[in-house]
Design an enzyme around this catalytic site. Sequence first.
Site, short mmCIF file in Angstrom:
data_model
loop_
_atom_site.label_atom_id
_atom_site.label_comp_id
_atom_site.label_asym_id
_atom_site.label_seq_id
_atom_site.Cartn_x
_atom_site.Cartn_y
_atom_site.Cartn_z
N ASP A 13 66.38 18.94 24.55
CA ASP A 13 67.24 19.49 23.50
C ASP A 13 68.47 18.64 23.22
OD1 ASP A 13 65.55 21.78 23.50
OD2 ASP A 13 66.66 22.55 25.22
N LYS A 16 66.89 14.77 19.89
CA LYS A 16 65.98 13.64 19.66
C LYS A 16 65.33 13.70 18.28
CE LYS A 16 63.66 14.77 23.31
NZ LYS A 16 64.55 15.83 23.81
N GLY A 40 60.72 21.32 20.58
CA GLY A 40 61.22 21.87 19.32
C GLY A 40 62.23 20.90 18.76
N HIS A 41 61.85 20.18 17.72
CA HIS A 41 62.74 19.17 17.16
C HIS A 41 63.20 19.62 15.77
CE1 HIS A 41 60.83 15.98 20.00
NE2 HIS A 41 61.65 16.81 20.60
N GLN A 224 61.13 16.71 25.40
CA GLN A 224 61.79 17.15 26.64
C GLN A 224 62.82 16.11 27.09
OE1 GLN A 224 57.99 17.55 26.79
NE2 GLN A 224 58.54 19.34 25.63
#
Length: 428
Positions: A13, A16, A40-41, A224
Amino acid sequence: MSSLVIVGAQWGDEGKGKITDFLAERSDVVIRSQGGNNAGHTVVVEDNEYKLHLVPSGILYPEKICIIGNGVVLNPKAFLEEVNSLHEKGVATDNLFISDRAHIIMPYHVTLDILSEESKEEDKQIGTTKKGIGPAYMDKTQRSGIRVCDLMDREVFRRKLAHNLEEKNIILERVYGVEPLDFDQIYEEYLGYADQLRGYVRDTSRMAYDYINRGHKVLFEGAQGTLLDVDLGTYPYVTSSHPTSGGVTTGTGLGPTAIDKVMGVVKAYTTRVGKGPFPTELKDQVGQWIREKGHEFGTTTGRARRCGWFDAVIVNYAVRVNGITSIAITKLDTLAGLERVKICVGYEYKGEVIKDFPASLETLEQCLPVYEEMPGWGEEITEARTYEELPVNARRYLERISNLCDTEIGIISIGPKRTETIVVGEIY
Ligand code: IMP
């Protein structure tokens, strides 16, 4: 040849997605090499927010090639839903490809992930995203996993599914006391996915190799973070893949000579979701303030993220284990308004100060952060467009971080939008 790996240098988080999207503009190919839809991006383009889980963050540029490499575990349903939601927003996926060697997440992986977590006492839980990631990687290393190429062949898929499901149903019934899963239902459902996936499937190792040899610029998008790496992270409170730069080679089917540079992405503070030790965690009002101002809630699970001060011990470790050549520091804007800011420069352990991140969780749990305190900056900084426009105290904070982590700062992110980014060094 020019290639750059983006790695998370904390617990995930770090932002990225935004950095990958920003750098994708100057790249030809964007590749993901590990993880799955646990990631989750978030990418913000003008006033639109995109939440990506499996699809590489280069997808928002129509001409860029986006690859999901062999090291990723692919949930076909989640993938197709994500692709459909991109189509609904007018985003094309003609240049999106999936490795034929990637492993498939099956319904029993998700069920087992949930049951395994729920059957444990609270303090023994990992706090997984419950997306079936761990069980899918377990099958992979146990050599019973089902790969994309297997799914493309009805007979091979039928045989492998039958074998696996027999074994999983024994576990579901005898260990967890729940109903077994139905073969026909899964078989038909997945054959439907196979038809929809077929057009995306390629030997992506060959594709990536050819792009690199033809001189294209390749960006490897990490998911991650370093401290969630199954080898190098805070084991067992980790994910089941290799989010470090080493994972890029096996996860894409390329050799280490394909990598030129490694950019570590760090938040201007530290966050963590899920369980496990976190030396600089703030359980007080400051932590709460950072969580609210920084919108620190998980993109995938919506869980509140634990927040704490910047930990230079961790980032220093990440620089070493990833071979980081520069860092992108994100969410510097969140800290604006704090009277004083702190950086952890070492851990006090049994009366001594240690600077190397320890392997043992028992040791880490006893480590107390040693802080250096600096004056904060009151003014908001999202409007700044050059390094010089940042308040002097913000610059001092950045310089101290760069110095303590033994690496240069290449990018400073001061807001979620593409324009809210300051490039301070040569990237690639
Ligand atoms: P899993 O990857 O779902 O097995 O979860 C294992 C650990 O990794 C848990 O602590 C999760 O919260 C964490 N994790 C997995 N993916 C992400 C991510 O994208 N960002 C932050 N933490 C993650």
